[in-house]
Design an enzyme around this catalytic site. Structure first.
Site, PDB file in Angstrom:
ATOM      1  N   HIS A  15     -20.569   9.514   5.438  1.00  0.00           N
ATOM      2  CA  HIS A  15     -20.307  10.963   5.543  1.00  0.00           C
ATOM      3  C   HIS A  15     -21.484  11.555   5.075  1.00  0.00           C
ATOM      4  O   HIS A  15     -22.118  11.164   4.141  1.00  0.00           O
ATOM      5  CB  HIS A  15     -19.139  11.232   4.866  1.00  0.00           C
ATOM      6  CG  HIS A  15     -18.608  12.795   4.984  1.00  0.00           C
ATOM      7  ND1 HIS A  15     -19.144  13.696   4.500  1.00  0.00           N
ATOM      8  CD2 HIS A  15     -17.422  13.051   5.397  1.00  0.00           C
ATOM      9  CE1 HIS A  15     -18.370  14.822   4.630  1.00  0.00           C
ATOM     10  NE2 HIS A  15     -17.238  14.279   5.382  1.00  0.00           N
ATOM     11  N   HIS A  75     -18.175   6.306   3.488  1.00  0.00           N
ATOM     12  CA  HIS A  75     -17.139   6.844   3.448  1.00  0.00           C
ATOM     13  C   HIS A  75     -16.047   6.330   4.052  1.00  0.00           C
ATOM     14  O   HIS A  75     -14.643   6.465   3.651  1.00  0.00           O
ATOM     15  CB  HIS A  75     -17.159   8.437   4.179  1.00  0.00           C
ATOM     16  CG  HIS A  75     -16.091   9.346   4.352  1.00  0.00           C
ATOM     17  ND1 HIS A  75     -15.510   9.792   3.198  1.00  0.00           N
ATOM     18  CD2 HIS A  75     -15.521   9.812   5.284  1.00  0.00           C
ATOM     19  CE1 HIS A  75     -14.633  10.618   3.316  1.00  0.00           C
ATOM     20  NE2 HIS A  75     -14.343  10.643   4.700  1.00  0.00           N
ATOM     21  N   ASN A 100      -9.358  12.758  12.290  1.00  0.00           N
ATOM     22  CA  ASN A 100      -8.700  11.917  13.112  1.00  0.00           C
ATOM     23  C   ASN A 100      -7.784  10.833  12.182  1.00  0.00           C
ATOM     24  O   ASN A 100      -6.819  10.344  12.557  1.00  0.00           O
ATOM     25  CB  ASN A 100      -9.242  11.035  14.145  1.00  0.00           C
ATOM     26  CG  ASN A 100      -9.458  11.846  15.547  1.00  0.00           C
ATOM     27  OD1 ASN A 100      -8.655  12.624  15.697  1.00  0.00           O
ATOM     28  ND2 ASN A 100      -9.989  11.291  16.525  1.00  0.00           N
ATOM     29  N   GLN A 154     -18.657   4.156   8.251  1.00  0.00           N
ATOM     30  CA  GLN A 154     -19.232   5.488   8.413  1.00  0.00           C
ATOM     31  C   GLN A 154     -19.812   6.087   7.374  1.00  0.00           C
ATOM     32  O   GLN A 154     -19.275   5.895   6.131  1.00  0.00           O
ATOM     33  CB  GLN A 154     -18.084   6.434   8.825  1.00  0.00           C
ATOM     34  CG  GLN A 154     -18.317   7.838   8.845  1.00  0.00           C
ATOM     35  CD  GLN A 154     -17.067   8.711   9.757  1.00  0.00           C
ATOM     36  OE1 GLN A 154     -15.953   8.890   8.910  1.00  0.00           O
ATOM     37  NE2 GLN A 154     -17.311   9.023  10.906  1.00  0.00           N
ATOM     38  N   PHE A 199     -13.817  21.386  13.277  1.00  0.00           N
ATOM     39  CA  PHE A 199     -14.354  19.953  12.727  1.00  0.00           C
ATOM     40  C   PHE A 199     -15.513  19.355  13.642  1.00  0.00           C
ATOM     41  O   PHE A 199     -15.538  19.621  14.776  1.00  0.00           O
ATOM     42  CB  PHE A 199     -13.195  19.113  12.464  1.00  0.00           C
ATOM     43  CG  PHE A 199     -13.059  18.576  11.182  1.00  0.00           C
ATOM     44  CD1 PHE A 199     -12.697  19.698  10.231  1.00  0.00           C
ATOM     45  CD2 PHE A 199     -13.186  17.552  10.648  1.00  0.00           C
ATOM     46  CE1 PHE A 199     -12.272  19.367   8.829  1.00  0.00           C
ATOM     47  CE2 PHE A 199     -13.028  17.104   9.209  1.00  0.00           C
ATOM     48  CZ  PHE A 199     -12.804  17.985   8.276  1.00  0.00           C
ATOM     49  N   GLY A 206       0.794  -1.193   0.041  1.00  0.00           N
ATOM     50  CA  GLY A 206       0.103   0.228  -0.041  1.00  0.00           C
ATOM     51  C   GLY A 206       0.966   1.127  -0.002  1.00  0.00           C
ATOM     52  O   GLY A 206       1.843   1.564   0.899  1.00  0.00           O
ATOM     53  N   ARG A 266     -20.539  12.631  12.550  1.00  0.00           N
ATOM     54  CA  ARG A 266     -20.841  12.251  11.208  1.00  0.00           C
ATOM     55  C   ARG A 266     -22.205  11.363  11.519  1.00  0.00           C
ATOM     56  O   ARG A 266     -22.910  11.291  10.564  1.00  0.00           O
ATOM     57  CB  ARG A 266     -19.683  11.715  10.455  1.00  0.00           C
ATOM     58  CG  ARG A 266     -18.785  12.642  10.322  1.00  0.00           C
ATOM     59  CD  ARG A 266     -17.660  12.063   9.305  1.00  0.00           C
ATOM     60  NE  ARG A 266     -16.875  13.023   8.785  1.00  0.00           N
ATOM     61  CZ  ARG A 266     -15.472  12.893   8.446  1.00  0.00           C
ATOM     62  NH1 ARG A 266     -15.101  11.719   8.190  1.00  0.00           N
ATOM     63  NH2 ARG A 266     -14.796  14.121   7.938  1.00  0.00           N
ATOM     64  N   SER A 296       2.393  -1.226  -4.343  1.00  0.00           N
ATOM     65  CA  SER A 296       1.216  -0.511  -4.471  1.00  0.00           C
ATOM     66  C   SER A 296       0.470  -1.061  -5.676  1.00  0.00           C
ATOM     67  O   SER A 296       1.204  -0.970  -6.784  1.00  0.00           O
ATOM     68  CB  SER A 296       1.306   1.066  -4.340  1.00  0.00           C
ATOM     69  OG  SER A 296       0.141   1.787  -4.721  1.00  0.00           O
ATOM     70  N   LEU A 350     -17.072  13.369  -2.408  1.00  0.00           N
ATOM     71  CA  LEU A 350     -17.173  13.969  -1.036  1.00  0.00           C
ATOM     72  C   LEU A 350     -17.016  15.510  -1.092  1.00  0.00           C
ATOM     73  O   LEU A 350     -16.212  16.180  -1.625  1.00  0.00           O
ATOM     74  CB  LEU A 350     -15.753  13.600  -0.343  1.00  0.00           C
ATOM     75  CG  LEU A 350     -15.585  13.990   1.173  1.00  0.00           C
ATOM     76  CD1 LEU A 350     -16.281  13.642   2.150  1.00  0.00           C
ATOM     77  CD2 LEU A 350     -14.135  13.739   1.582  1.00  0.00           C
ATOM     78  N   ARG A 371     -15.825   7.488  13.740  1.00  0.00           N
ATOM     79  CA  ARG A 371     -14.722   8.194  13.699  1.00  0.00           C
ATOM     80  C   ARG A 371     -14.882   9.560  13.796  1.00  0.00           C
ATOM     81  O   ARG A 371     -15.969   9.811  12.758  1.00  0.00           O
ATOM     82  CB  ARG A 371     -13.838   7.630  12.271  1.00  0.00           C
ATOM     83  CG  ARG A 371     -12.622   8.562  12.119  1.00  0.00           C
ATOM     84  CD  ARG A 371     -11.839   8.082  10.948  1.00  0.00           C
ATOM     85  NE  ARG A 371     -12.387   8.324   9.674  1.00  0.00           N
ATOM     86  CZ  ARG A 371     -12.028   9.531   9.017  1.00  0.00           C
ATOM     87  NH1 ARG A 371     -11.661  10.648   9.747  1.00  0.00           N
ATOM     88  NH2 ARG A 371     -13.009   9.804   8.037  1.00  0.00           N
ATOM     89  N   LEU A 372     -14.098  10.410  14.324  1.00  0.00           N
ATOM     90  CA  LEU A 372     -14.273  11.673  14.180  1.00  0.00           C
ATOM     91  C   LEU A 372     -13.431  12.273  13.076  1.00  0.00           C
ATOM     92  O   LEU A 372     -12.356  11.866  12.714  1.00  0.00           O
ATOM     93  CB  LEU A 372     -13.573  12.504  15.383  1.00  0.00           C
ATOM     94  CG  LEU A 372     -14.325  12.369  16.686  1.00  0.00           C
ATOM     95  CD1 LEU A 372     -13.747  13.343  17.622  1.00  0.00           C
ATOM     96  CD2 LEU A 372     -15.938  12.675  16.451  1.00  0.00           C
ATOM     97  N   GLU A 405     -16.175  18.012   5.243  1.00  0.00           N
ATOM     98  CA  GLU A 405     -16.978  18.403   6.568  1.00  0.00           C
ATOM     99  C   GLU A 405     -16.441  20.051   6.914  1.00  0.00           C
ATOM    100  O   GLU A 405     -16.869  20.643   7.676  1.00  0.00           O
ATOM    101  CB  GLU A 405     -16.485  17.627   7.584  1.00  0.00           C
ATOM    102  CG  GLU A 405     -16.890  18.004   9.109  1.00  0.00           C
ATOM    103  CD  GLU A 405     -16.916  16.493   9.924  1.00  0.00           C
ATOM    104  OE1 GLU A 405     -16.996  15.472   9.411  1.00  0.00           O
ATOM    105  OE2 GLU A 405     -16.382  16.679  11.122  1.00  0.00           O
ATOM    106  N   GLY A 433      -1.034   6.978   2.337  1.00  0.00           N
ATOM    107  CA  GLY A 433      -0.285   7.903   3.429  1.00  0.00           C
ATOM    108  C   GLY A 433       0.236   6.980   4.525  1.00  0.00           C
ATOM    109  O   GLY A 433       1.356   7.123   4.853  1.00  0.00           O
ATOM    110  N   ALA A 434      -0.405   6.096   4.919  1.00  0.00           N
ATOM    111  CA  ALA A 434       0.019   5.037   5.827  1.00  0.00           C
ATOM    112  C   ALA A 434       1.362   4.389   5.527  1.00  0.00           C
ATOM    113  O   ALA A 434       2.105   4.379   6.223  1.00  0.00           O
ATOM    114  CB  ALA A 434      -0.893   4.446   6.581  1.00  0.00           C
TER     115      ALA A 434
END
Lengths: 132, 595, 260, 131
Positions: free
Chosen positions: B237, B360, B399, B235, B121, B12, B292, B41, B247, B395-396, B250, B15-16
């Site tokens: 959204h 989302h 975060n 989640q 947020f 992958g 959300r 990836s 999207l 999830r907020l 938020e 970002g992570a």
């Protein structure tokens, strides 16, 4: 479609192009002259003058000589002959590359060389006139 | 078959994955243990779905804010189904990671004095969300990708599709990947493997996610016996564009945008989020800045009551930004304007944006311990594919971008540590597993399957997920979805692809992704069905299950793969060592609660 | 808040019509030559080219290969030539085309299959310009225990922000004849990225990058055709960046000259 | 990752620029230097003539009045104006001018350059417009 596959053998070349900034600066300066000064020059000298639209004597032999063979005249030639020549040389060089004519190293020498020669000639003429 | 050896293999390139790669490289350098890192990836890293994150990344920043407050927001936001030790680690490491991003060149939006700017947020007590206009994920991903180019020890395998993990005696020994361009298998032997493959939003028909978000890593770990945890929490959204689900961040509401029903009424005040805050004066945890799950549920209620408008075939409510003024909107939310104009021909400066909830984010995922390691030794997971225990039942917003930095780095460092003390396994072990993969591929391409079409199966899957596991769920609906998944898994065994080319065979990849998807969809349905309460994003309409039930369900669900047999579910205790479960309240109702 | 009815256009999207799309196919393991294939499908006002390709893939011909992902013009995957002009499939709407629509893989890149091109050279060029913040002697090194940001005012940010918006879709390379004439030319996106970091007030790597930029294959191959900026889906204006790079390279040369 | 062995396509064929209007305009822009060179050579000839004396100067003016030369120089005038139009819009992109942290609008810079063209023309009128 399978015409590709020319593998790049030579590694990254880091040869600095220290001459390019010079050519580009001359090109840019020439471009400004071509755009800002040349329209008026062409209009008055290449169109109005031969068509007789200028007042008599505006560019008589004496007046023209006085105007040209002088320090301002020297600068004038630099701005309307020399710099535009380098501008043209630069575009011709790249244009030849664009249509795959010749090779760039030779084209460069020919174009900038010609521009330099003609520039020296033009400025030389002014100096010769001033010394006359 | 190509075979290569690496100390660490990362699957992958979002970002992570990138943060893990850099984290591992830095760790190895610091400990003078040179390590080779492979970053695989299935797309070029900058195409990864992190790129589409818009709003921002949260960290305690201002002097008035506190780690405790961020902790409390996250815990109550997750309806107490979070690992509190993990949240504690997270809030204490969030700020340094965002500063690190800044030092790597991330173009965070700024205050006039040159300091980093933060915005409000949903569900957060104060403004603590760092942002780069409304393209935060894009800028973070490109910053990470570009920074990763500095490290010669990171070798990228772009457009390599990982087919399976190689596991031997409870420890991971490598991965088997397909080079998409050539169709060749590649064996990568590794001392540690990090999964950073993102979520599984594409299990649902209507979602904000990119086409690649198909849950591949989750399925790979799951098939090797790692539990998928809390998969029932998906989640929605609240603000996706009708039609596409694209999207709308938020941050629109963080900056002061308001939500209206078709009567122009700010309906959120009727759902425990009021009283109404004045126009242009958003207040944290009130109205549009609620979490959300609550907002998406309020939409559903309005829809049931017939107070939603229409846009094309979609029921919609309206996100109104007009009072913010053109200059402010274009400075803070330029991408939103571009998207709304391009995709629904609405200019947010002049008109309210019609929006509706869309799937989302996958709160659950590959179960890991607080150090990102899974139940397989040497196998780590980070980011959306992982369930490290940060998000719980909801999830907020903002975060998750921070999560992929904090836990991406942690996973990278842990993997580096392990790699320094481990030896490679015998190559023959990998080769044996690769042969199995070879056979699976052969079966898909020229097997004797009845020719089941992946298209049909995929559509059946996303329909069933949407109808049975939506914003509000019923026993009957979920049971039906679960049954559907089990049938589809059986039908999948007979699937066949038309395209037998080895070169860039995207049909083959779609089929494999569908196989991954069906396995985890089953886990998601099973978790949902068995959780007989309502918590966070999991809301049931069934009698007696409409409330949170801490006595029976203050527990993580864990689903275990059983091959062709139905998956199995177990329950796992939640870490509540710092904060006892309490009423989850927003708006004025939340005032009296914990600070 | 007033309770007036919201009046927003409820769109009359459903102007459904039948359109023909011709796609240039290339399947190297079955034929050495590329060929055109025509597909017919119903479209409405909201149908993007990417929607159309997905429709082909799922309903008409599952062997068609192309790249896509985010479908919101931010991941940069789905660049193709539409009637000879490089475009993002997800941001191109069929309603804007009368008559035939011809889809080809991006120009100037080797074709791998169908609409998929080999982007490796693009990635190489990107990596060549050191596109990351270089601060060899930061005043305050990064300290995880007391992390501290650089200062950067909104004005300083504004100087490079536009150039940081490149999504690496490669459309500009397909629009650039100089790249087509000489693939060693670093090209619009890579030079723009270099310029983005050169303009960043936090960066001190300009001198290092200049050795790449001030090459014949660096900024000096550009002739300001300007088509790159025309086709850029994110309005990055790479042509401006490249030519500002020429000014920088000229300054760099002048300084090198004086320092000997 | 080390991938300096990636594939290269052969260069474009020399007629590439005929395939798109944008590229034809580009080539036209580049070609403005052809009449420019012609005019410059005319000017050089005029300077030689001026140096040689009044008769050759008059001869040069007559040469400049011949239809073909006149036509080519009219072309040069058009070329210079086309060049100006294309060149002026590039300037603010190559050298964005910033005053007190704010960039000057492109339109203002372009307008300023056209003002320069007019000013030079007025200067010539002042110099040559009267006897």
């Amino acid at each position: 479609m399978m015409e590709k596959l020319a593998i790049n053998e030579h590694g990254p070349q880091h040869k600095q192009a220290f001459d390019e900034p010079l050519w580009w600066s001359l090109f840019s300066a020439g471009g400004v002259c071509f755009a800002v000064i040349l329209p008026a020059v062409i209009l008055f000298i290449a169109i109005c003058l031969p068509l007789g639209l200028l007042p008599a004597g505006a560019l008589s032999y004496e007046r023209a000589s006085n105007l040209l063979f002088s320090v301002p005249g020297f600068l004038f030639v630099g701005a309307v002959v020399c710099l535009p020549l380098f501008h043209a040389a630069h575009r011709l060089r790249h244009g030849l590359f664009d249509i795959s004519v010749g090779n760039d190293i030779l084209n460069k020498k020919l174009m900038y060389g010609a521009a330099a020669l003609l520039s020296v000639l033009a400025l030389g003429l002014v100096v010769a006139g001033m010394l006359r | 078959m190509q075979q290569r050896d690496f100390d660490i293999v990362i699957v992958g390139g979002g970002g992570a994955g990138l943060r893990a790669a850099i984290g591992a490289a830095e760790h190895a350098k610091e400990h003078k243990t040179p390590q080779r890192i492979a970053l695989l990836s299935k797309v070029y890293p900058m195409r990864s779905h992190t790129v589409a994150a818009e709003g921002g990344a949260a960290a305690v920043t201002s002097a008035e804010d506190s780690h405790q407050a961020h902790f409390d927001d996250t815990v109550s936001g997750g309806d107490w189904l979070v690992e509190q030790g993990v949240v504690d680690y997270f809030v204490h490491h969030a700020y340094q990671e965002l500063v690190q991003m800044e030092r790597w060149g991330c173009p965070w939006s700024r205050k006039d004095d040159g300091q980093v700017q933060v915005r409000r947020f949903g569900g957060m007590k104060t403004a603590r969300t760092w942002f780069a206009a409304d393209k935060t994920g894009f800028h973070m991903l490109h910053t990470l990708f570009q920074t990763s180019l500095k490290y010669p020890e990171i070798e990228r395998f772009d457009e390599y599709f990982v087919l399976d993990l190689a596991v031997h005696e409870g420890a991971v020994i490598g991965v088997i990947a397909l080079q998409v361009a050539t169709g060749e298998l590649t064996l990568l032997r590794a001392k540690a493997v990090i999964l950073a493959t993102g979520g599984a939003g594409r299990l649902f028909r209507f979602n904000t996610n990119a086409g690649i978000v198909t849950g591949d890593g989750m399925a790979m770990a799951y098939r090797h016996g790692v539990a998928l945890r809390d998969m029932e929490f998906v989640q929605y959204h609240p603000t996706g564009l009708p039609g596409s689900g694209i999207l709308i961040t938020e941050a629109c509401r963080g900056e002061g945008g308001i939500l209206l029903n078709k009567d122009g009424y700010r309906y959120l005040q009727d759902y425990g989020l009021g009283p109404e805050t004045p126009l242009g004066k958003p207040e944290n945890k009130y109205m549009e800045l609620g979490p959300r799950d609550k907002l998406s549920q309020a939409f559903w209620q309005e829809q049931q009551a017939g107070r939603t408008g229409k846009f094309g075939d979609s029921d919609v409510v309206y996100l109104d930004l007009r009072h913010l003024g053109e200059k402010y909107i274009l400075e803070r939310l330029p991408f939103i304007c571009e998207l709304a104009k391009s995709y629904i021909n609405v200019d947010p400066v002049k008109e309210p944006i019609p929006i509706r909830p869309a799937v989302h984010y996958t709160m659950g995922g590959i179960e890991t311990d607080p150090l990102c390691e899974t139940s397989i030794a040497g196998l780590y997971a980070a980011g959306e594919c992982a369930s490290v225990g940060l998000h719980g039942a909801n999830r907020l917003g903002s975060n998750s971008l921070t999560e992929l930095l904090v836990f991406g780095r942690l996973a990278g460092e842990q993997a580096s540590k392990r790699a320094a003390q481990t030896e490679w396994a015998d190559t023959r072990l990998l080769e044996a597993q690769a042969e199995r993969q070879q056979a699976t591929l052969a079966r898909l391409c020229d097997g004797e399957g009845s020719g089941e079409s992946w298209v049909e199966l995929k559509h059946a899957m996303v329909q069933a997920m949407e109808s049975g596991c939506g914003i509000y769920r019923t026993e009957e609906g979920m049971r039906h979805s679960l049954e559907t998944m089990r049938q589809l898994r059986e039908r999948y065994a007979k699937i066949r692809v038309n395209d037998t080319s080895k070169i860039f065979n995207t049909e083959l990849l779609e089929c494999i992704e569908l196989g991954y998807g069906l396995d985890i969809a089953e886990a998601s349905c099973l978790g949902a069905l068995e959780r007989r309460e309502s918590r966070g994003a999991h809301q049931r309409l069934d009698e007696g299950m409409q409330k949170r039930d801490d006595v029976n369900y203050l527990k993580h669900s864990q689903v275990f793969y059983q091959g062709e047999a139905p998956a199995e579910l177990r329950w796992q205790d939640v870490d509540v060592r710092f904060s006892a479960p309490a009423e989850r309240a927003y708006g004025d109702a939340g005032k009296g609660g914990k600070v | 808040m007033s309770t007036e009815q919201i009046t927003t256009k409820s769109v009359s999207t459903n102007n459904t019509s039948i359109k023909h799309i011709s796609v240039k196919r290339y399947l190297p393991d079955s034929s050495a030559e590329a060929y055109w294939q025509q597909y017919e499908m119903p479209v409405d006002d909201s149908t993007s080219l990417l929607d159309a390709l997905n429709h082909i893939k799922e309903q008409l011909d599952s062997t068609l290969s192309y790249r896509w992902s985010c479908r919101m013009a931010i991941c940069g995957s789905c660049g193709v030539m539409v009637n000879g002009i490089p475009k993002l499939g997800c941001k191109t709407f069929l309603r804007d085309y009368e008559g035939e629509i011809r889809i080809e893989p991006l120009s100037h890149f080797p074709v791998q299959r169908d609409l998929v091109v080999d982007m490796e050279i693009f990635l190489e060029h990107l990596a060549a310009v050191k596109p990351y913040l270089i601060d060899d002697n930061p005043v305050k090194p990064y300290d995880p225990k007391a992390p501290e940001t650089y200062q950067q005012t909104p004005e300083q940010l504004a100087r490079y922000k536009q150039f940081a918006n490149c999504i690496n879709c490669g459309l500009c390379y397909s629009a650039c004849p100089q790249f087509g004439l000489n693939p060693e030319f670093l090209g619009p996106a890579a030079l723009t990225l270099a310029h983005r970091y050169n303009l960043d007030s936090r960066d001190h790597g300009k001198k290092q990058r200049m050795t790449e930029l001030n090459r014949h294959e660096g900024v000096w191959s550009c002739t300001f055709v300007g088509f790159c900026s025309q086709v850029c889906p994110k309005h990055v204006d790479p042509a401006a960046a490249v030519n500002q790079g020429k000014v920088e390279a000229a300054k760099h040369t002048l300084i090198a000259l004086f320092k000997g | 990752m080390h991938k300096s062995s990636s594939q290269r396509l052969p260069p474009l064929k020399r007629n590439w620029w005929l395939k798109h209007r944008f590229f034809k305009l580009y080539m036209l822009r580049e070609a403005t230097v052809l009449p420019l060179v012609f005019f410059t050579l005319c000017l050089l000839a005029g300077m030689v003539a001026l140096l040689q004396g009044a008769d050759s100067w008059q001869g040069w003016i007559a040469f400049m009045g011949s239809p073909i030369v006149l036509l080519l120089n009219l072309l040069a005038l058009a070329a210079s104006l086309f060049h100006a139009a294309t060149f002026f819009v590039l300037f603010p992109r190559v050298m964005p001018l910033r005053i007190a942290g704010h960039s000057l609008p492109d339109k203002a810079i372009v307008a300023g350059q056209w003002a320069g063209v007019v000013a030079v023309a007025l200067l010539f009128f002042w110099l040559l417009g009267r006897a």
